[in-house]
Design a protein around this motif. Structure first.
Motif, PDB file in Angstrom:
ATOM      1  N   GLU A   5      14.898  17.054 -23.826  1.00 49.95           N
ATOM      2  CA  GLU A   5      14.030  16.752 -24.962  1.00 49.95           C
ATOM      3  C   GLU A   5      14.011  17.860 -26.016  1.00 49.95           C
ATOM      4  O   GLU A   5      13.373  17.703 -27.055  1.00 49.95           O
ATOM      5  N   GLY A   6      14.668  18.958 -25.755  1.00 46.43           N
ATOM      6  CA  GLY A   6      14.671  20.048 -26.720  1.00 46.43           C
ATOM      7  C   GLY A   6      15.335  19.645 -28.023  1.00 46.43           C
ATOM      8  O   GLY A   6      16.008  18.616 -28.114  1.00 46.43           O
ATOM      9  N   PRO A   7      15.183  20.456 -29.056  1.00 53.69           N
ATOM     10  CA  PRO A   7      15.751  20.115 -30.362  1.00 53.69           C
ATOM     11  C   PRO A   7      17.277  20.116 -30.330  1.00 53.69           C
ATOM     12  O   PRO A   7      17.883  20.933 -29.619  1.00 53.69           O
ATOM     13  N   PRO A   8      17.924  19.239 -31.086  1.00 53.04           N
ATOM     14  CA  PRO A   8      19.397  19.171 -31.107  1.00 53.04           C
ATOM     15  C   PRO A   8      19.998  20.277 -31.967  1.00 53.04           C
ATOM     16  O   PRO A   8      20.655  20.031 -32.978  1.00 53.04           O
ATOM     17  N   VAL A   9      19.775  21.498 -31.545  1.00 54.24           N
ATOM     18  CA  VAL A   9      20.189  22.682 -32.300  1.00 54.24           C
ATOM     19  C   VAL A   9      20.785  23.687 -31.315  1.00 54.24           C
ATOM     20  O   VAL A   9      20.280  23.834 -30.192  1.00 54.24           O
ATOM     21  N   GLY A  24       4.890  19.113 -16.216  1.00 53.84           N
ATOM     22  CA  GLY A  24       5.159  17.682 -16.194  1.00 53.84           C
ATOM     23  C   GLY A  24       6.632  17.423 -16.412  1.00 53.84           C
ATOM     24  O   GLY A  24       7.398  18.333 -16.762  1.00 53.84           O
ATOM     25  N   ALA A  25       7.031  16.176 -16.239  1.00 53.50           N
ATOM     26  CA  ALA A  25       8.443  15.824 -16.373  1.00 53.50           C
ATOM     27  C   ALA A  25       8.884  15.755 -17.825  1.00 53.50           C
ATOM     28  O   ALA A  25      10.070  15.949 -18.120  1.00 53.50           O
ATOM     29  N   THR A  26       7.953  15.485 -18.737  1.00 57.10           N
ATOM     30  CA  THR A  26       8.281  15.325 -20.143  1.00 57.10           C
ATOM     31  C   THR A  26       7.250  16.036 -21.010  1.00 57.10           C
ATOM     32  O   THR A  26       6.163  16.394 -20.541  1.00 57.10           O
ATOM     33  N   ILE A  27       7.593  16.214 -22.290  1.00 59.72           N
ATOM     34  CA  ILE A  27       6.625  16.785 -23.234  1.00 59.72           C
ATOM     35  C   ILE A  27       5.380  15.916 -23.278  1.00 59.72           C
ATOM     36  O   ILE A  27       4.241  16.413 -23.239  1.00 59.72           O
ATOM     37  N   GLY A  28       5.571  14.602 -23.345  1.00 58.45           N
ATOM     38  CA  GLY A  28       4.438  13.692 -23.436  1.00 58.45           C
ATOM     39  C   GLY A  28       3.530  13.771 -22.234  1.00 58.45           C
ATOM     40  O   GLY A  28       2.293  13.722 -22.373  1.00 58.45           O
ATOM     41  N   GLU A  29       4.107  13.889 -21.033  1.00 53.00           N
ATOM     42  CA  GLU A  29       3.269  13.977 -19.838  1.00 53.00           C
ATOM     43  C   GLU A  29       2.461  15.265 -19.835  1.00 53.00           C
ATOM     44  O   GLU A  29       1.259  15.256 -19.499  1.00 53.00           O
ATOM     45  N   VAL A  30       3.073  16.367 -20.231  1.00 50.78           N
ATOM     46  CA  VAL A  30       2.327  17.631 -20.285  1.00 50.78           C
ATOM     47  C   VAL A  30       1.188  17.529 -21.293  1.00 50.78           C
ATOM     48  O   VAL A  30       0.061  17.946 -21.020  1.00 50.78           O
ATOM     49  N   GLU A  31       1.475  16.959 -22.465  1.00 51.77           N
ATOM     50  CA  GLU A  31       0.426  16.850 -23.481  1.00 51.77           C
ATOM     51  C   GLU A  31      -0.715  15.964 -23.000  1.00 51.77           C
ATOM     52  O   GLU A  31      -1.887  16.290 -23.220  1.00 51.77           O
ATOM     53  N   ARG A  32      -0.414  14.849 -22.336  1.00 57.83           N
ATOM     54  CA  ARG A  32      -1.484  13.984 -21.812  1.00 57.83           C
ATOM     55  C   ARG A  32      -2.333  14.729 -20.795  1.00 57.83           C
ATOM     56  O   ARG A  32      -3.568  14.619 -20.789  1.00 57.83           O
ATOM     57  N   ARG A  33      -1.687  15.495 -19.928  1.00 62.46           N
ATOM     58  CA  ARG A  33      -2.439  16.250 -18.924  1.00 62.46           C
ATOM     59  C   ARG A  33      -3.287  17.340 -19.568  1.00 62.46           C
ATOM     60  O   ARG A  33      -4.389  17.637 -19.111  1.00 62.46           O
TER      61      ARG A  33
END
Length: 430
Positions: A246-250, A388-397
């Motif tokens: 999920e990191g930036p494409p850079v 968490g497994a994803t950025i979204g899961e960490v943010e929800r937690r």
């Protein structure tokens, strides 16, 4: 100056120490007998008494206020020769505000250091952006300014909104997003040097890396659920290390290497912010010091390795072996400190650790403690590490943590001095 013993084999590190950090506490544990502290009397009031007691056994040299630095270095050399079995031969400064004086001290003492030009590039944000452009990087349009009229002239060319900041700011202190001329009324122009820049859209990212012998060994991206200027106005204060796809494409290592080569950086820890706009990178700011808050620790949780040990290695002149384990997302969420006063109640650490994904929790305040809230990106009553497994899961937690966390602060109008000014609780730069 205080007592203690430096002994044992291997390099001896002089660590500039102006506040308690996870890194400084790690160094205390990892370098028994091979660590000395450099402290500045000018910021003594900013250091909490608990941390001073924790480190009272270590040799510490206090740089006096109002004395020429050359004289203090001579006194340091006498102290080092008399008090230490082996003088420090390596140097580390984790502090952004102390960068210039700490690196100058190291230079005078014959220790590895950033040159005055390098310090200017990483502390003076206008000079930094000019250097970025010289190296072929895109940046926001920017200008040095001295008054409100200068800002309005810049706005006539670039439009609103704008970002206004001191050229040597950190943690978003005295940094403002201006949406029009009326916003200038909140700014106190004066002795500090100021700059203005266009407000960039897109997605704001962070990246950290470590450098050994002029080579960027690796780069670790972080997502920010909310931008720093939104954080100081009350948004969620968090950073999420992204060790997944999920990191930036850079090519982040190449980005940092271009800057390291262009600035002639030999070793150290880098922390950079950049914007990704329609696939194009715009360089924001860079620091040659550890990241603030608990961003560095996030990388250890996300990649499954000893990030502080690797960082310590490069400051000791050693090339670390970066052996990663499990890859995931991991972030630090700073817990709110809503107002100044006296803490009446705060959610216990044990309750925070029961929330899914929370792997560590630290409260820096407790019932009965006087506290002072500040408009700064490190304003907090503690922090939790969430995985968490994803950025979204960490943010929800993280939002679950905020829903569960309670802190009650009663007014304390009688508070004065360092506590009222916000200096007695632990602070972390970003």
């Amino acid at each position: 100056m205080s007592g203690g013993v430096v002994s044992g084999g291997g390099p001896v590190l002089l660590l500039a120490d102006d506040r308690p950090t996870s890194f400084s506490r790690y160094a205390v544990r990892a370098l028994p007998g091979r660590l000395a502290l450099l402290r500045f009397a000018a910021v003594r009031r900013e250091m909490c008494d608990k941390y001073l007691r924790e480190t009272a056994h270590l040799p510490a040299f206090w740089v006096r206020e109002g004395v020429p630095l050359e004289a203090e270095v001579r006194r340091y050399e006498e102290w080092s020769a008399a008090a230490l079995p082996a003088p420090p031969d390596r140097f580390c400064n984790p502090s952004e505000p102390r960068q210039a004086v700490a690196q100058r001290f190291a230079e005078l003492a014959g220790l590895p250091h950033l040159t005055r030009q390098q310090v200017r590039w990483v502390r003076d944000k206008h000079a930094m952006k000019e250097k970025f452009r010289e190296l072929g990087l895109r940046t926001a349009r920017h200008a040095r300014i001295a008054c409100a009229a200068d800002v309005e002239r810049f706005a006539a060319r670039c439009g609103w909104p704008l970002v206004l900041k001191p050229v040597d700011s950190s943690a978003c202190v005295d940094t403002f997003r201006l949406t029009g001329p009326p916003c200038l009324a909140q700014v106190r122009f004066g002795a500090r040097e100021w700059m203005v820049e266009e407000h960039l859209g897109g997605t704001e990212w962070e990246v950290c890396g470590i450098v050994h012998d002029g080579q960027v060994l690796d780069a670790w991206p972080s997502a920010m659920p909310c931008r720093p200027l939104d954080i100081v106005d009350g948004a969620m204060n968090a950073n999420i290390s992204v060790a997944t796809a999920e990191g930036p494409p850079v090519d982040l290592r190449a980005l940092l290497q271009r800057i390291v080569t262009g600035m002639g950086i030999d070793h150290g820890y880098l922390h950079m912010e950049f914007f990704l706009i329609d696939g194009e990178v715009f360089a924001g700011e860079i620091g040659v010091r550890l990241a603030g808050c608990e961003i560095t620790a996030n990388h250890g949780h996300a990649y499954g390795f000893d990030v502080f040990g690797a960082t310590l290695d490069v400051y000791l002149g050693r090339r670390p072996a970066l052996r990663y384990g499990r890859r995931r997302c991991a972030g630090d969420l700073l817990l709110p400190l809503p107002r100044s006063g006296v803490v009446r109640r705060v959610t216990p650490r044990e309750e925070l650790l029961r929330i899914p994904g929370v792997v560590d929790a630290v409260l820096t305040v407790g019932p009965g403690d006087p506290v002072a809230a500040r408009r700064a990106s490190h304003n907090a009553s503690g922090y939790v590490h969430v995985t968490g497994a994803t950025i979204g899961e960490v943010e929800r937690r993280m939002r679950e943590v905020l829903d569960a966390f309670v802190i009650e602060v009663a007014p304390a109008a009688h508070l004065t001095g360092p506590v009222a000014a916000g200096h007695r609780t632990e602070t972390r730069e970003t």
